[in-house]
Write an enzyme that holds these catalytic residues in place. Structure first.
Site, mmCIF file in Angstrom:
data_model
loop_
_atom_site.group_PDB
_atom_site.id
_atom_site.type_symbol
_atom_site.label_atom_id
_atom_site.label_comp_id
_atom_site.label_asym_id
_atom_site.label_seq_id
_atom_site.Cartn_x
_atom_site.Cartn_y
_atom_site.Cartn_z
ATOM 1 N N GLY A 54 0.918 -1.159 0.143
ATOM 2 C CA GLY A 54 0.030 0.009 0.080
ATOM 3 C C GLY A 54 0.911 1.232 -0.194
ATOM 4 C CG HIS A 55 4.396 1.238 0.694
ATOM 5 N ND1 HIS A 55 5.460 0.939 -0.087
ATOM 6 C CD2 HIS A 55 4.244 0.477 1.501
ATOM 7 C CE1 HIS A 55 6.110 -0.145 0.513
ATOM 8 N NE2 HIS A 55 5.238 -0.512 1.553
ATOM 9 C CB ALA A 56 4.927 4.083 -4.684
ATOM 10 N NE ARG A 101 5.745 -1.079 -3.502
ATOM 11 C CZ ARG A 101 6.930 -1.000 -3.776
ATOM 12 N NH1 ARG A 101 7.503 -2.051 -3.250
ATOM 13 N NH2 ARG A 101 7.772 -0.494 -4.414
#
Ligand code: TYD
Length: 138
Positions: A54-56, A101
């Protein structure tokens, strides 16, 4: 790393040494990966139904390996999403910078090994999806 796409991310098949008494796979630094390994971490005991990620990342390269069990990794470059089901100890998913992702569908007892190009740095994270879309100029 704003212009990367999910098609820059790929499955890498690792060296596999098969023997009657078990298998062994190798990641040998630059010979295997397009980045130097500066950090190794792993996820385990992920409760059923939970998701991770839940981040890049702005600069970080990673190789994600299901060393045990299975899980899905969904990659998103702001335009296209690709989902990889990881369930082979000798395969790693190369994730380049600038990719959102999500990891989910962890099987019971699964272990997610991550080889990373940089030490932990919270300022390298983009944790808000709208901020990610702005970063990618979507
Ligand atoms: P995070 O990267 O958000 O986990 P995931 O992508 O698996 O959902 O990290 C979760 C927490 O762990 C966060 O508080 C930061 C901490 N952490 C470290 O201290 N060092 C590390 O190398 C990593 C990956 C996370």
């Amino acid at each position: 790393m704003k212009r990367t796409s999910v098609f820059d991310c790929t499955l890498i098949t690792l060296d596999k040494h098969h023997h009657d008494n078990g298998n062994l796979s190798v990641v040998e630094g630059d010979a295997t990966l397009p980045f130097p390994i500066r950090r190794v971490y792993y996820l385990y005991d992920v409760p059923g139904g939970e998701s991770r990620g839940g981040h890049a990342h702005k600069e970080l390269y990673q190789l994600i390996v299901a060393v045990s069990g299975s899980f899905d990794v969904t990659l998103d470059d702001g335009f296209v999403k690709r989902t990889f089901s990881l369930n082979r100890s000798y395969q790693g998913l190369l994730v380049v910078p600038g990719i959102w992702r999500e990891l989910n569908n962890f099987s019971s007892g699964s272990v997610c090994l991550v080889l990373a190009s940089l030490i932990y740095d919270e300022s390298d994270y983009i944790r808000n999806y709208n901020d990610f879309l702005v970063y990618k100029n979507v």
